[in-house]
Scaffold this motif. Structure first.
Motif, short mmCIF file in Angstrom:
data_model
loop_
_atom_site.label_atom_id
_atom_site.label_comp_id
_atom_site.label_asym_id
_atom_site.label_seq_id
_atom_site.Cartn_x
_atom_site.Cartn_y
_atom_site.Cartn_z
N UNK A 1 0.83 -1.21 0.00
CA UNK A 1 0.00 0.00 0.00
C UNK A 1 0.86 1.25 0.00
N UNK A 2 1.96 1.23 0.74
CA UNK A 2 2.81 2.42 0.77
C UNK A 2 3.45 2.69 -0.58
N UNK A 3 3.85 1.62 -1.26
CA UNK A 3 4.43 1.81 -2.59
C UNK A 3 3.37 2.37 -3.54
N UNK A 4 2.15 1.82 -3.45
CA UNK A 4 1.09 2.28 -4.34
C UNK A 4 0.74 3.74 -4.09
N UNK A 5 0.89 4.18 -2.84
CA UNK A 5 0.53 5.56 -2.52
C UNK A 5 1.70 6.51 -2.71
N UNK A 6 2.78 6.03 -3.25
CA UNK A 6 3.88 6.92 -3.59
C UNK A 6 4.77 7.30 -2.44
N UNK A 7 4.91 6.44 -1.43
CA UNK A 7 5.75 6.78 -0.30
C UNK A 7 7.23 6.61 -0.61
N UNK A 8 7.54 5.76 -1.59
CA UNK A 8 8.95 5.46 -1.85
C UNK A 8 9.40 6.01 -3.20
N UNK A 9 10.69 6.26 -3.30
CA UNK A 9 11.25 6.73 -4.56
C UNK A 9 11.48 5.56 -5.51
N UNK A 10 11.22 5.80 -6.77
CA UNK A 10 11.55 4.81 -7.78
C UNK A 10 13.04 4.92 -8.08
N UNK A 11 13.78 3.86 -7.81
CA UNK A 11 15.23 3.94 -7.99
C UNK A 11 15.70 3.15 -9.21
N UNK A 12 14.75 2.74 -10.05
CA UNK A 12 15.12 1.89 -11.19
C UNK A 12 16.22 2.52 -12.04
N UNK A 13 16.06 3.82 -12.32
CA UNK A 13 17.02 4.45 -13.22
C UNK A 13 18.35 4.76 -12.53
N UNK A 14 18.28 5.00 -11.23
CA UNK A 14 19.50 5.35 -10.50
C UNK A 14 20.36 4.12 -10.22
N UNK A 15 19.71 2.96 -10.26
CA UNK A 15 20.37 1.75 -9.77
C UNK A 15 21.72 1.45 -10.46
N UNK A 16 21.76 1.42 -11.79
CA UNK A 16 23.03 1.05 -12.42
C UNK A 16 24.16 2.01 -12.04
N UNK A 17 23.83 3.30 -11.90
CA UNK A 17 24.89 4.26 -11.61
C UNK A 17 25.35 4.20 -10.15
N UNK A 18 24.37 4.19 -9.22
CA UNK A 18 24.74 4.33 -7.81
C UNK A 18 24.83 3.01 -7.08
N UNK A 19 24.25 1.96 -7.64
CA UNK A 19 24.31 0.68 -6.94
C UNK A 19 24.66 -0.44 -7.92
N UNK A 20 25.83 -0.32 -8.53
CA UNK A 20 26.20 -1.36 -9.50
C UNK A 20 26.33 -2.73 -8.84
N UNK A 21 26.72 -2.73 -7.58
CA UNK A 21 26.88 -4.00 -6.87
C UNK A 21 25.58 -4.76 -6.80
N UNK A 22 24.49 -4.04 -6.53
CA UNK A 22 23.19 -4.68 -6.45
C UNK A 22 22.75 -5.09 -7.86
N UNK A 23 22.92 -4.15 -8.80
CA UNK A 23 22.45 -4.40 -10.16
C UNK A 23 23.14 -5.61 -10.78
N UNK A 24 24.40 -5.85 -10.41
CA UNK A 24 25.13 -6.95 -11.03
C UNK A 24 25.30 -8.16 -10.12
N UNK A 25 24.61 -8.15 -8.97
CA UNK A 25 24.81 -9.27 -8.05
C UNK A 25 24.25 -10.55 -8.67
#
Lengths: 499, 310, 298
Positions: free
Chosen positions: A112-136
């Motif tokens: 419900x919190x995600x649906x109501x916009x409580x969190x940031x969408x990090x899909x686009x930021x992920x490769x740049x700022x979290x390569x470790x997660x993106x490539x795990x």
């Protein structure tokens, strides 16, 4: 006073506006800063449920220091006691409190919190700022943190599969020369002979001790998707389709078994009212078996908790479902002033062995000492029963990076890996249902379920004879279960067609 | 005309500026603590999403109220809430007033004090603990009722948590047990303020104890009884959540007699935690309470203006 | 031996009333004793036999468990006492300041202000605006005042106090004081206060109980363990249980969190109630004082 309120609210909105503006700006500024090789120091606040640790401030300072070169953050981790977690978590989100990294899970209102916009969408930021997660090597789990193509939560790598069944006191099995094959999957009725032996020979021991809540649905491999457990997907089935749990063949069969067992006295007579934790009863030796998770990798900790040898009578193969992957996630709330830095921190939490171990076990030499490269024990002077710092192992980033603590099996991490990999994947793995159109139905269905589920599943009364079962189904229908099913299947099919 | 009223207002403010000054700290407190946050009632008419914030979220009219009336439960929860509160209001007059009057008659120095202190004890036991105690009485296997009381009466044990008929009595009894000692203190304080000469006057006229109670104690207590009742009426759509949620152990069979508006709303929203719907429920309870209080207050005012709330 | 006064009741009725009160008192005290006995009973006995008024095997391990962190308990008691004492005092002052003008029959705005405070009893904006107010506007996070402020003024108590004034303090007392040229504040402190001691004691007691029993404000506003009240410190374990039972999924995740035994839960209730039980006799003294003063002046 109107003015005052308006002032307050304008301030709030203003903050949000300014925030979103600065966010865009920051990205540029930060990129520039990174080119210079130095990041401006910022505060980074992380919040998660858990028992507040005595030495938290000390650990926070050490983490800030440890990350000084790479992240340059003033790290503050606050744990909110389980008692207050639900209220505080809701209020933090609703009041727009400034947090950079926030724990979330289906049982913390993720969907419900995600649906109501409580969190940031990090899909686009992920490769740049979290390569470790993106490539795990577990980056496929990110699908569970997605709603559509937006990424709201980063799942922690932990025990993401589950197997459920009866957890049994092994000493009693041995006493009566009974055994079962722990590598097999059984049906509930296969368990009856064991219960019978105990019932006949051990007058002071309850054969099967359980709470009414979810006795039955827990013995079936439901996906547990969505906020309400009246409809679900069979996670071990081939077809991704929501169905009415209470009308399913599995459920109806188990309902009869539950009634039969209750009448034969195999189940605790106070099943409808007890609030004693079954695991306590098992530990105290008051019962032979309980309904529980039977995941082999969890066995060691279960045995430690009960202080006795246990065996797992599996009622289903190990399976993995969206909600189980979502079981522990971190999100970046939209109030974060430094989402890039927060994401960089999350990346560290998934890749930096030292950081994860600091978050869970505290500081070397102060809280723990190394026994070997990957094994630690409590530091001298630290009481292992009341350590001044010891957090949940499954919560932070990547559990596979953890040292083994005390007498834990050194093979535990690889066992966990194998368990996750071998698990049957739900046909709807990765799908998250958005319930916002069904608020009224969910409200009504929750009440109907609360009223009838305990009666239906405990086996205390003959639900057919008394017509309770039919009334229940009728009330579910009146409360709109068909509309809910329709909406769920519609969303699910759309999602499937995009895969 | 208008101007004249304004002039009177100015004159009154000037005349009573000392009283207004005394009033100002608590009034400022109420504004900060109650009135400003009260603007949050707009949430009841909005579908909140966090990207737009509270003010920016779209208005949805009465959509958030729908779940309160959508199912057949609406009748049951309204009936139960009103029924229990009415019973509580009546019992909370009869029992505490009787206790206060009886205690007041015991001129012994120590006994009344001990009784009174002891009767306050249940108030300190939280509802969660109360639910354990009630379970100790009613547990099917080794509860006091089934293991001692029922055999003594020559009756078969009863599965209390599956037997809705008994629960209205249980709930009223638990409520009285918990609050009677507490409420009686209010009445006792009022009785303590009565001039003993009034009783003596009746006694000299040949009035016995009953006459003294009837003509002095009760009339002296009447205003506070009326005020307490009016205040309870304002809360008639609310209920003691713990009593109805914890004590019956959420037994589904008992829902027809234990489900009240507050428990229904709690169960409705525990999964979705919808701010708008929660606010709508609170607003509904408050509006009904307000209408009922205004009505009763008007009636009270007609009978005796001195006893009205405002 | 004093002669029985005209207004006193007969000996048989006295015995009857005493008898009834003894029974009622037992009903009130026995459950409390039960809580204490369970807290000192051996856990395995309770699982087998249920609750017993007299424990067959005494076991103090629940208290040993609770008191391992004795520093925290002492600290939390101190927090509770400080918050309760200062909160009660402040609250009584504010309540009297609101009730007194409402009681004055000549005060032309009394109806407006009566409604003004009564309205707050019915309507509230819910938790979210309240939380925003306290954490973001007043900035009271982790501040002890956040535990005091929410309960400073209760409409219920204001109205009770006003009713008491109206009932027990004749207008003539005020009128003559005004004629003597006394200021309002002086009238309130020098005339009303001594005359209305019983109601001050009653409301003082009620407010004390509210402050002592509150755990929710600690839950909302205090994140540092050193500043939580004893009630929350004890109650949060109960809430943990509640949370785990209502969220099987969370419980499955939490896994290693052990729900404490029933004896510990009862021991926590006993520790949580703590010194508040002696608050009553403290306030009780003033009921009697009020009576005598009232008799002289009335």
């Amino acid at each position: 006073m109107n003015k005052k309120m308006r002032f307050t609210l304008t301030m709030l909105i203003g903050t949000v506006l300014v925030l979103s503006l600065t966010m865009c700006k920051k990205s540029d500024a930060q990129a520039a800063a990174e080119n210079d090789g130095a990041l401006k120091q910022v505060n980074l606040k992380m919040i998660a449920p858990g028992t507040p640790q005595v030495d938290q401030a000390l650990v926070n300072a050490s983490i800030s220091e440890y990350l000084a070169d790479e992240l340059n953050v003033n790290f503050e981790f606050e744990q909110i006691d389980w008692a207050g977690w639900q209220d505080r978590n809701n209020l933090i989100i609703a009041s727009g409190e400034e947090v950079d990294v926030l724990f979330t899970a289906p049982w913390s209102g993720y969907e419900t919190n995600a649906a109501k916009g409580a969190f940031l969408d990090v899909a686009e930021m992920l490769p740049e700022y979290a390569p470790g997660i993106a490539n795990s090597n577990y980056n496929w789990t990110l699908v569970a943190g997605k709603v559509g193509d937006k990424l709201y939560g980063i799942p922690t790598y932990q025990m993401m599969a589950q197997q459920r069944g009866f957890l049994v006191n092994k000493a009693l099995l041995d006493k009566y020369d009974m055994e079962f094959d722990e590598s097999k999957v059984y049906s509930p009725e296969d368990f009856e002979p064991y219960l019978k032996v105990i019932k006949e020979n051990e007058p002071n021991i309850i054969p099967l001790y359980t709470l009414h809540s979810k006795l039955l649905s827990f013995t079936d491999p439901w996906e547990r998707q969505g906020p309400l457990e009246v409809t679900s997907i069979d996670a071990t089935g081939d077809e991704a389709v929501y169905q009415n749990i209470y009308k399913s063949d599995m459920y109806i069969k188990n309902m009869k078994i539950a009634r039969d067992w209750f009448e034969k006295g195999y189940v605790n007579a106070d099943i409808a009212t007890t609030r004693e934790d079954p695991i306590n009863m098992l530990a105290a030796g008051n019962c032979f078996a309980i309904v529980f998770q039977t995941n082999p990798p969890a066995r060691a900790s279960q045995e430690k908790m009960c202080g006795k040898e246990l065996a797992g009578f599996h009622l289903m193969p190990a399976f993995m479902a969206t909600s189980l992957i979502q079981g522990a996630m971190f999100s970046i709330p939209r109030t974060s002033k430094n989402p890039e830095r927060a994401l960089m921190f999350l990346d560290k939490m998934h890749t930096d062995k030292k950081l994860v171990n600091m978050l869970v076990y505290g500081l070397e030499d102060r809280h723990f000492v190394k026994v070997s490269d990957n094994a630690i024990k409590a530091a001298p002077g630290i009481d292992p029963d009341k350590p001044s710092y010891y957090n949940l192992q499954w919560m932070f980033g990547n559990q596979a990076l953890l040292y083994t603590y005390g007498d834990e099996d050194p093979e535990a991490p690889s066992l966990l890996d194998k368990f996750n990999q071998d698990a049957i994947k739900s046909p709807a793995l990765g799908f998250t249902y958005d319930s916002s159109a069904m608020r009224n139905e969910i409200a009504a269905l929750s009440n109907v379920a609360a009223e009838f589920d305990p009666v239906i599943s405990a086996g205390v009364v003959d639900v057919y004879k008394e017509g309770t079962y039919d009334t229940f189904l009728a009330k579910l229908e009146a409360a709109g279960i068909d509309r809910l099913l329709e909406d769920q299947n519609k969303q699910l099919n759309e999602w499937l067609s995009q895969q | 005309m208008k101007f004249k009223r304004f002039k009177i207002l100015i004159r009154d403010i000037k005349k009573y500026k000392a009283l207004l000054l005394i009033l100002s700290p608590p009034v400022i407190y109420l504004i900060i603590n109650n009135y400003i946050p009260m603007l949050g009632v707009i949430i009841a008419f909005k579908e909140i999403n966090y990207s737009d914030g509270i003010l920016g979220s779209p208005w949805v009219g009465f959509k958030n109220f729908r779940f309160l009336f959508a199912t057949s439960d609406a009748f049951v929860i309204t009936r139960n809430t009103l029924g229990y509160n009415t019973a509580f209001i009546i019992m909370n007059i009869i029992v505490p007033v009787s206790i206060a009057i009886a205690l007041n008659e015991l001129r012994n120095k120590w006994l009344p004090r001990i009784y009174q202190a002891v009767m306050l004890f249940p108030y300190f036991i939280s509802m969660v603990v109360t639910s354990y105690l009630v379970l100790a009485l009613l547990s099917h296997n080794n509860g006091f009722f089934n293991s001692a009381l029922m055999p003594f009466l020559g009756k078969d044990p009863v599965n209390w948590y599956d037997a809705p008929v008994y629960w209205p009595f249980f709930l009223v009894a638990i409520n009285v047990w918990k609050t009677a000692g507490y409420t009686s203190i209010i009445y006792l304080a009022s009785l303590a303020g009565i001039d003993p000469q009034l009783y003596e006057a009746i006694a000299i006229d040949g009035g016995g104890k009953w006459a003294q109670i009837r003509y002095i104690s009760i009339p002296m207590l009447r205003p506070i009884i009326i005020v307490m009742t009016l205040l309870s009426i304002g809360k008639i759509f609310n209920s003691d959540f713990g009593l109805f949620f914890q004590v019956p152990l959420q037994s589904g069979t008992l829902f027809p007699v234990t489900n009240v508006i507050d428990t229904y709303v709690y169960r409705s929203l525990i999964l979705t935690n919808d701010l708008g719907m929660a606010a709508a429920a609170g607003f509904y309870q408050a509006i009904v309470g307000l209408i009922l209080v205004l009505t009763t207050n008007t009636i009270v005012k007609k009978i005796n203006p001195a006893n009205s709330l405002f | 031996m004093k002669k029985r006064s005209l207004t006193e009741i007969t000996i048989p009725s006295k015995i009857l009333i005493n008898l009834i009160f003894i029974i009622v008192s037992l009903i009130c005290i026995v459950p409390f004793i039960l809580v204490i006995s369970v807290s000192i009973t051996d856990e395995s006995i309770i699982m087998r036999e249920g609750y017993r008024l007299i424990p067959s095997v005494v076991n103090l391990s629940a208290y040993e468990y609770l008191f391992t962190d004795i520093n925290q308990i002492v600290r939390s008691y101190m927090i509770s006492i400080i918050v309760t004492a200062s909160g009660t005092l402040l609250s009584l002052i504010l309540t009297a300041m609101y009730a007194y003008p409402l009681y004055r029959k000549d005060f032309p705005f009394r109806k407006f202000f009566a409604f003004f405070i009564f309205f707050t009893m019915l309507f509230n904006g819910g938790l979210v605006p309240f939380y925003i107010m306290y954490t973001q506007v007043l900035n009271l996070r982790n501040n002890l005042f956040a535990l005091i402020m929410p309960f400073l003024l209760n409409p219920f108590f204001v109205i009770i106090m006003r009713t008491y004034f109206t009932q027990n303090i004749p207008d003539s007392v005020i009128e003559s004081a005004i004629l003597d040229g006394a200021g309002e504040l002086r009238i309130l402190t020098k005339i009303i206060l001594p005359l209305a001691m019983p109601v001050f004691a009653t409301i003082g007691l009620f407010v004390t109980i509210i402050y002592w029993n509150d755990w929710f404000m600690s839950l909302l506003f205090i994140s540092k363990n050193e500043n939580i009240s004893i009630q929350y410190y004890m109650y949060k374990t109960m809430l943990n249980i509640q949370f785990m039972l209502n969220n099987p999924q969370a419980a499955a995740m939490a896994g290693s969190i052990k729900i404490p035994s029933e004896t510990i839960r009862m021991a926590m209730a006993v520790v949580g109630i703590g010194p508040i039980v002696i608050a009553y006799p403290f306030f009780q003294r003033y009921f009697v004082k009020g009576l005598t003063v009232g008799a002289i002046k009335g």
